[in-house]
Write a protein that holds these residues in place. Structure first.
Motif, PDB file in Angstrom:
ATOM      1  N   PHE A  19      -9.357  -1.576  -4.436  1.00 61.43           N
ATOM      2  CA  PHE A  19      -8.411  -0.612  -5.021  1.00 61.43           C
ATOM      3  C   PHE A  19      -7.484  -0.058  -3.941  1.00 61.43           C
ATOM      4  CE2 PHE A  19      -7.253   3.550  -6.779  1.00 61.43           C
ATOM      5  CZ  PHE A  19      -6.923   3.205  -8.077  1.00 61.43           C
ATOM      6  N   GLN A  20      -8.072   0.296  -2.782  1.00 58.91           N
ATOM      7  CA  GLN A  20      -7.272   0.874  -1.696  1.00 58.91           C
ATOM      8  C   GLN A  20      -6.323  -0.168  -1.099  1.00 58.91           C
ATOM      9  OE1 GLN A  20      -7.325   4.308  -0.746  1.00 58.91           O
ATOM     10  NE2 GLN A  20      -5.403   3.529   0.060  1.00 58.91           N
ATOM     11  N   ALA A  21      -6.782  -1.410  -1.001  1.00 53.71           N
ATOM     12  CA  ALA A  21      -5.908  -2.458  -0.461  1.00 53.71           C
ATOM     13  C   ALA A  21      -4.684  -2.640  -1.369  1.00 53.71           C
ATOM     14  CB  ALA A  21      -6.677  -3.771  -0.327  1.00 53.71           C
ATOM     15  N   VAL A  22      -4.923  -2.653  -2.688  1.00 51.27           N
ATOM     16  CA  VAL A  22      -3.804  -2.791  -3.638  1.00 51.27           C
ATOM     17  C   VAL A  22      -2.897  -1.563  -3.531  1.00 51.27           C
ATOM     18  CG1 VAL A  22      -3.198  -2.957  -6.096  1.00 51.27           C
ATOM     19  CG2 VAL A  22      -5.136  -4.260  -5.207  1.00 51.27           C
ATOM     20  N   ASP A  23      -3.504  -0.377  -3.417  1.00 52.62           N
ATOM     21  CA  ASP A  23      -2.749   0.866  -3.299  1.00 52.62           C
ATOM     22  C   ASP A  23      -1.853   0.837  -2.050  1.00 52.62           C
ATOM     23  OD1 ASP A  23      -2.796   3.517  -4.775  1.00 52.62           O
ATOM     24  OD2 ASP A  23      -2.939   4.208  -2.687  1.00 52.62           O
ATOM     25  N   ASP A  24      -2.392   0.363  -0.937  1.00 50.58           N
ATOM     26  CA  ASP A  24      -1.612   0.288   0.309  1.00 50.58           C
ATOM     27  C   ASP A  24      -0.397  -0.620   0.140  1.00 50.58           C
ATOM     28  OD1 ASP A  24      -3.441   1.895   1.566  1.00 50.58           O
ATOM     29  OD2 ASP A  24      -4.263   0.354   2.887  1.00 50.58           O
ATOM     30  N   ILE A  25      -0.608  -1.735  -0.536  1.00 46.87           N
ATOM     31  CA  ILE A  25       0.494  -2.685  -0.714  1.00 46.87           C
ATOM     32  C   ILE A  25       1.580  -2.057  -1.602  1.00 46.87           C
ATOM     33  CG2 ILE A  25       1.149  -4.930  -1.707  1.00 46.87           C
ATOM     34  CD1 ILE A  25      -1.780  -5.804  -0.874  1.00 46.87           C
ATOM     35  N   MET A  26       1.136  -1.346  -2.650  1.00 45.25           N
ATOM     36  CA  MET A  26       2.117  -0.721  -3.557  1.00 45.25           C
ATOM     37  C   MET A  26       2.846   0.440  -2.898  1.00 45.25           C
ATOM     38  SD  MET A  26       0.354  -0.700  -7.287  1.00 45.25           S
ATOM     39  CE  MET A  26      -0.857   0.486  -6.763  1.00 45.25           C
ATOM     40  N   ASP A  27       2.175   1.100  -1.941  1.00 44.31           N
ATOM     41  CA  ASP A  27       2.727   2.290  -1.284  1.00 44.31           C
ATOM     42  C   ASP A  27       3.765   1.961  -0.223  1.00 44.31           C
ATOM     43  OD1 ASP A  27       1.780   4.470  -2.457  1.00 44.31           O
ATOM     44  OD2 ASP A  27       0.429   5.117  -0.858  1.00 44.31           O
ATOM     45  N   ASP A  28       4.050   0.689  -0.055  1.00 46.74           N
ATOM     46  CA  ASP A  28       4.923   0.213   1.020  1.00 46.74           C
ATOM     47  C   ASP A  28       6.138   1.125   1.225  1.00 46.74           C
ATOM     48  OD1 ASP A  28       6.135  -1.265   2.915  1.00 46.74           O
ATOM     49  OD2 ASP A  28       6.899  -2.809   1.550  1.00 46.74           O
ATOM     50  N   GLY A  29       6.241   1.684   2.422  1.00 49.30           N
ATOM     51  CA  GLY A  29       7.432   2.459   2.776  1.00 49.30           C
ATOM     52  C   GLY A  29       7.446   3.878   2.269  1.00 49.30           C
ATOM     53  N   LYS A  30       6.477   4.268   1.430  1.00 52.21           N
ATOM     54  CA  LYS A  30       6.527   5.614   0.855  1.00 52.21           C
ATOM     55  C   LYS A  30       5.866   6.655   1.768  1.00 52.21           C
ATOM     56  CE  LYS A  30       6.088   3.994  -3.855  1.00 52.21           C
ATOM     57  NZ  LYS A  30       4.950   3.817  -4.709  1.00 52.21           N
ATOM     58  N   LYS A  31       5.069   6.183   2.712  1.00 47.86           N
ATOM     59  CA  LYS A  31       4.311   7.119   3.547  1.00 47.86           C
ATOM     60  C   LYS A  31       5.167   7.719   4.643  1.00 47.86           C
ATOM     61  CE  LYS A  31       0.234   6.944   1.739  1.00 47.86           C
ATOM     62  NZ  LYS A  31      -0.206   8.111   1.003  1.00 47.86           N
ATOM     63  N   THR A  32       4.971   9.037   4.882  1.00 46.37           N
ATOM     64  CA  THR A  32       5.728   9.690   5.941  1.00 46.37           C
ATOM     65  C   THR A  32       5.047   9.457   7.289  1.00 46.37           C
ATOM     66  OG1 THR A  32       4.583  11.654   5.149  1.00 46.37           O
ATOM     67  CG2 THR A  32       6.928  11.502   4.672  1.00 46.37           C
ATOM     68  N   ARG A  33       3.711   9.468   7.292  1.00 48.67           N
ATOM     69  CA  ARG A  33       2.967   9.292   8.543  1.00 48.67           C
ATOM     70  C   ARG A  33       2.725   7.801   8.794  1.00 48.67           C
ATOM     71  NH1 ARG A  33      -2.345   9.796  10.564  1.00 48.67           N
ATOM     72  NH2 ARG A  33      -3.355   9.697   8.550  1.00 48.67           N
ATOM     73  N   GLU A  34       2.860   7.408  10.048  1.00 50.12           N
ATOM     74  CA  GLU A  34       2.660   5.993  10.408  1.00 50.12           C
ATOM     75  C   GLU A  34       1.159   5.685  10.511  1.00 50.12           C
ATOM     76  OE1 GLU A  34       4.898   3.103  11.517  1.00 50.12           O
ATOM     77  OE2 GLU A  34       5.817   4.192   9.871  1.00 50.12           O
ATOM     78  N   GLU A  35       0.454   5.903   9.442  1.00 52.39           N
ATOM     79  CA  GLU A  35      -0.997   5.702   9.503  1.00 52.39           C
ATOM     80  C   GLU A  35      -1.347   4.228   9.305  1.00 52.39           C
ATOM     81  OE1 GLU A  35      -2.591   6.990   5.252  1.00 52.39           O
ATOM     82  OE2 GLU A  35      -0.716   7.899   5.834  1.00 52.39           O
ATOM     83  N   PRO A  36      -2.502   3.820   9.831  1.00 52.65           N
ATOM     84  CA  PRO A  36      -2.890   2.428   9.627  1.00 52.65           C
ATOM     85  C   PRO A  36      -3.247   2.190   8.165  1.00 52.65           C
ATOM     86  CG  PRO A  36      -4.281   3.526  11.267  1.00 52.65           C
ATOM     87  CD  PRO A  36      -3.487   4.573  10.587  1.00 52.65           C
ATOM     88  N   ASN A  37      -2.799   1.123   7.617  1.00 49.55           N
ATOM     89  CA  ASN A  37      -3.260   0.711   6.283  1.00 49.55           C
ATOM     90  C   ASN A  37      -3.272  -0.822   6.249  1.00 49.55           C
ATOM     91  OD1 ASN A  37      -0.638  -0.160   5.761  1.00 49.55           O
ATOM     92  ND2 ASN A  37      -0.084   1.692   4.631  1.00 49.55           N
ATOM     93  N   TYR A  38      -3.739  -1.372   5.139  1.00 47.00           N
ATOM     94  CA  TYR A  38      -3.862  -2.832   5.083  1.00 47.00           C
ATOM     95  C   TYR A  38      -2.519  -3.524   5.279  1.00 47.00           C
ATOM     96  CZ  TYR A  38      -8.686  -2.329   3.568  1.00 47.00           C
ATOM     97  OH  TYR A  38     -10.023  -2.022   3.527  1.00 47.00           O
ATOM     98  N   LEU A  39      -1.477  -2.915   4.711  1.00 43.64           N
ATOM     99  CA  LEU A  39      -0.149  -3.534   4.818  1.00 43.64           C
ATOM    100  C   LEU A  39       0.282  -3.621   6.279  1.00 43.64           C
ATOM    101  CD1 LEU A  39       2.032  -4.541   2.847  1.00 43.64           C
ATOM    102  CD2 LEU A  39       3.116  -2.309   3.077  1.00 43.64           C
ATOM    103  N   ARG A  40       0.093  -2.510   7.009  1.00 47.47           N
ATOM    104  CA  ARG A  40       0.518  -2.490   8.420  1.00 47.47           C
ATOM    105  C   ARG A  40      -0.375  -3.367   9.301  1.00 47.47           C
ATOM    106  NH1 ARG A  40       1.524   3.429   7.590  1.00 47.47           N
ATOM    107  NH2 ARG A  40       3.698   3.442   6.958  1.00 47.47           N
ATOM    108  N   LEU A  41      -1.647  -3.483   8.932  1.00 45.85           N
ATOM    109  CA  LEU A  41      -2.568  -4.256   9.785  1.00 45.85           C
ATOM    110  C   LEU A  41      -2.534  -5.753   9.508  1.00 45.85           C
ATOM    111  CD1 LEU A  41      -5.877  -2.209  10.255  1.00 45.85           C
ATOM    112  CD2 LEU A  41      -3.891  -2.362  11.710  1.00 45.85           C
ATOM    113  N   VAL A  42      -2.465  -6.123   8.230  1.00 41.13           N
ATOM    114  CA  VAL A  42      -2.564  -7.570   7.930  1.00 41.13           C
ATOM    115  C   VAL A  42      -1.397  -8.099   7.090  1.00 41.13           C
ATOM    116  CG1 VAL A  42      -5.078  -7.705   8.159  1.00 41.13           C
ATOM    117  CG2 VAL A  42      -4.107  -7.091   5.959  1.00 41.13           C
ATOM    118  N   GLY A  43      -0.428  -7.227   6.774  1.00 39.94           N
ATOM    119  CA  GLY A  43       0.738  -7.664   6.001  1.00 39.94           C
ATOM    120  C   GLY A  43       0.411  -7.802   4.515  1.00 39.94           C
TER     121      GLY A  43
END
Ligand code: GRG
Length: 276
Positions: A211-235
């Motif tokens: 669920f979180q992996a899908v959420d990270d992918i959908m959240d692309d670009g919406k986050k203000t903080r440069e936190e690590p997520n699946y999108l940033r770590l593995v694309g």
């Protein structure tokens, strides 16, 4: 395919009833609480509680108290997570966040009150050893060694030195714990034996990671903080592959349920394909 509308409606009504039953609540506080829990939520956690209860031969109606409590806990966590001191989000579910609409002071209070209401519901419904254990699972999962631990680790986690396994640890607490507790508590309250409760607990945890992996992918670009997520770590592709593999792991946990795991299996696949 199981029609989830019935479960969502049951959850909506249980949450509405819980809020309406409150008396002597200051008007603005109640408005903020209603606003935080009304429309827009997918009700994933309550649905999971109900499907898990049914998968072990119980009824959705009998676990509505757990379903309402977990959604109230989830709603409080979103209200607090959106605050400027946390994720600083202006919009949620297509409308202004609670602090944008009611102010940060009332967002803090509304979150506190939703969490408290969840515990009132849990305590009112402890009528057997099983219901006591189910309520406790939920309480622990939401607490300082569960969801809040995940949030705390998340806040201090930076891209520097980030790895998928560290991210998995944070997400299993931040997101996985509540999903895992939803599945386990629903089954437990419906009288499931320990090995089935354990299997559903693991199912919920893997579902949470997916669920979180899908959420990270959908959240692309919406986050203000440069936190690590699946999108940033593995694309995007890597994130999708991970989500698929977590979902496969989740579905494997349903083996011991045989045919009765069908609705949960379908639900896991639906969450993987979701677009919001
Ligand atoms: C105690 C100050 C304080 C804050 C608590 C614990 C916490 C803050 C936040 C929890 C962490 C969190 C928000 C995790 C994210 C989980 C997640 C993917 C949320 C989105 O859930 P959905 O998609 O939301 O089910 P809907 O809108 O459908 O209900």
């Amino acid at each position: 395919m199981t029609d989830l509308t019935r479960y969502k409606n049951l959850a909506d009504r249980a949450i509405e009833d819980a809020l309406q039953s409150l008396s002597d609540v200051p008007k603005k506080l109640k408005e903020a609480m209603v606003y935080a829990t009304a429309e827009g939520g997918k009700r994933v956690r309550p649905i999971l509680v109900m499907l898990s209860a049914e998968a072990v031969g119980g009824s959705a109606e009998n676990v509505l108290w757990l379903a309402a409590a977990v959604e109230l806990i989830h709603s409080y966590s979103l209200v607090h997570d959106d605050l400027p001191e946390m994720d600083n989000d202006d919009m949620r579910r297509g409308k202004p966040t609670v602090h944008k609409k009611f102010g940060a002071d009332f967002a803090v209070l509304a979150g506190d009150a939703l969490l408290n209401l969840a515990f009132e519901i849990l305590i009112e419904n402890i009528k057997s050893e099983e219901s006591r254990a189910a309520a406790y699972i939920l309480a622990r999962a939401a607490g300082a060694s569960g969801m809040i631990a995940g949030q705390a680790l998340d806040l201090s986690y930076s891209l520097n030195g980030a790895t998928v396994s560290k991210l998995e640890k944070i997400n299993s607490l931040k997101t996985g714990k509540l999903l895992s507790a939803s599945a386990a508590s629903g089954a437990l309250a419906a009288g499931a034996p320990p090995h089935i409760v354990k299997a559903l607990e693991e199912f919920g945890l893997c579902l949470g990671l997916a669920f979180q992996a899908v959420d990270d992918i959908m959240d692309d670009g919406k986050k203000t903080r440069e936190e690590p997520n699946y999108l940033r770590l593995v694309g995007e592709t890597g994130g999708k592959e991970l989500a698929e593999s977590y979902t496969r792991r989740a579905v494997e946990c349903l083996t011991s349920l045989g045919g009765r795991g069908k609705a949960l299996n379908e639900f896991a696949k639906l969450l993987l394909e979701r677009k919001n």
